[in-house]
Enzyme design. Structure first.
Site, PDB file in Angstrom:
ATOM      1  N   GLY A 124       0.838  -1.240   0.048  1.00 10.41           N
ATOM      2  CA  GLY A 124      -0.010  -0.015   0.032  1.00 10.41           C
ATOM      3  C   GLY A 124       0.845   1.157   0.077  1.00 10.41           C
ATOM      4  O   GLY A 124       0.492   2.079  -0.741  1.00 10.41           O
ATOM      5  N   HIS A 125       1.969   1.089   0.857  1.00 11.80           N
ATOM      6  CA  HIS A 125       2.912   2.402   0.984  1.00 11.80           C
ATOM      7  C   HIS A 125       3.599   2.542  -0.476  1.00 11.80           C
ATOM      8  O   HIS A 125       3.834   3.622  -0.981  1.00 11.80           O
ATOM      9  CB  HIS A 125       3.946   2.271   2.001  1.00 11.80           C
ATOM     10  CG  HIS A 125       3.388   2.041   3.351  1.00 11.80           C
ATOM     11  ND1 HIS A 125       3.179   1.001   4.167  1.00 11.80           N
ATOM     12  CD2 HIS A 125       2.848   3.161   3.933  1.00 11.80           C
ATOM     13  CE1 HIS A 125       2.873   1.261   5.279  1.00 11.80           C
ATOM     14  NE2 HIS A 125       2.486   2.581   5.578  1.00 11.80           N
ATOM     15  N   GLY A 135      -2.658   7.375   1.987  1.00  8.10           N
ATOM     16  CA  GLY A 135      -3.464   6.312   1.794  1.00  8.10           C
ATOM     17  C   GLY A 135      -4.897   6.800   2.083  1.00  8.10           C
ATOM     18  O   GLY A 135      -5.240   7.107   2.905  1.00  8.10           O
TER      19      GLY A 135
END
Ligand code: PAF
Length: 288
Positions: free
Chosen positions: A45-46, A155
């Protein structure tokens, strides 16, 4: 302190001065800059946020700082995974600079300022973590003001956090563009999170169903089921999976996070959930 170029392939700035010097060098060459703030323990995700940054600008800074002020005393600050060497390894070829200050550099003795917001912080996470967003807003303001990037990327998994940061930047006239990056999910749809490592195999299996219930509840609301009925039903299903506690399952205005009058969504709506299983608190959200 000079820029640390010896520890890893990517240079690391450990103080505001080093960070500013590196950014000033890029600015002199007319380069654009993005900041991706993280607390480390990087997952796909990062990395997707870093890749998004790379598409938009010439130089990408990733900050790694486990910010003590956004954890309440009963939360997992000391247990939070700290994996700097691995994190920097994952950023090779993707980030141009790591900013990894220590707590004394970010919060020197005498530090007395807090950025706190009303409205958007006052429900959902704000109810269960009442000091959390002041910690986030303060550290994000500091990180942005230190790096002065053209864009900063966060995010969408922490949707409320993203709305808080957008509000803060608008209210304080901070000259940066805030971008949200889509939630990255595991094969079964579980939203990626650094805290997923806390899950036992059995909890992990149940956790993978949270997004399914979220989607089905959102679909029910979109098809006309009253919000209160759909979320009550969804909440029961989450607890039946083996979750120990449901903090909230709510459908809210996507930007202001205000509740809808009349039990049905209007305009842009988002469904948000927070639930605890074992020692892990999971959050997730999606559009309705
Ligand atoms: O989302 C996070 O990882 C943190 O809240 C942030 C934005 C890096 C601030 O510490």
């Amino acid at each position: 302190m000079p820029l640390d170029t010896a520890s890893y392939e990517i240079p690391v700035a450990r103080s505001a001065g080093d960070l500013r010097e590196a950014v000033a060098g890029w600015r002199k060459d007319g380069l654009s800059v993005a900041l991706v703030p993280t607390m480390g323990a990087l997952h796909a995700g990062h990395i997707s946020l870093v890749d998004l940054a790379r598409e938009k600008v010439d130089r990408v800074i990733v900050s790694i700082f486990v910010n003590p002020t956004q954890f309440a005393p009963n939360e997992d600050f000391s247990a939070y995974p700290r994996t700097e060497a691995e994190d920097v390894g994952k950023l090779e070829g993707k980030a141009d600079l790591i900013f990894a200050p220590n707590a004394a550099d970010m919060y020197p003795e005498g530090f007395s300022t807090t950025v706190s917001l009303t409205g958007v912080t006052e429900s959902l996470e704000g109810t269960f973590r009442p000091t959390h967003f002041a910690g986030v807003a303060t550290v994000v303001a500091k990180l942005i003001l230190r790096a002065l990037p053209d864009i900063a990327i966060f995010g969408e998994k922490d949707w409320q956090q993203l709305m808080v940061i957008r509000r803060m930047v608008a209210d304080l006239d901070i000259p940066v563009k805030i971008l949200g990056g889509p939630i990255m999910r595991e094969a079964d749809g579980l939203a990626m999170s650094s805290r997923n490592v806390y899950l036992t195999p059995e909890e992990r299996k149940a956790a993978g169903q949270l997004n399914v219930i979220l989607r089905e509840t959102a679909d029910a609301v979109a098809k006309g089921t009253p919000i209160s009925k759909a979320t009550a039903e969804g909440g029961k299903r989450i607890l039946a999976l083996g979750f120990d506690k449901l903090d909230y399952l709510e459908v809210r205005d996507a930007a202001s996070l205000a509740a809808f009058q009349g039990d049905k969504p209007e305009g842009s709506a988002r469904i948000l959930v927070a639930a605890k299983i074992g020692r892990t608190r999971l959050i997730d959200n999606m559009p309705v």
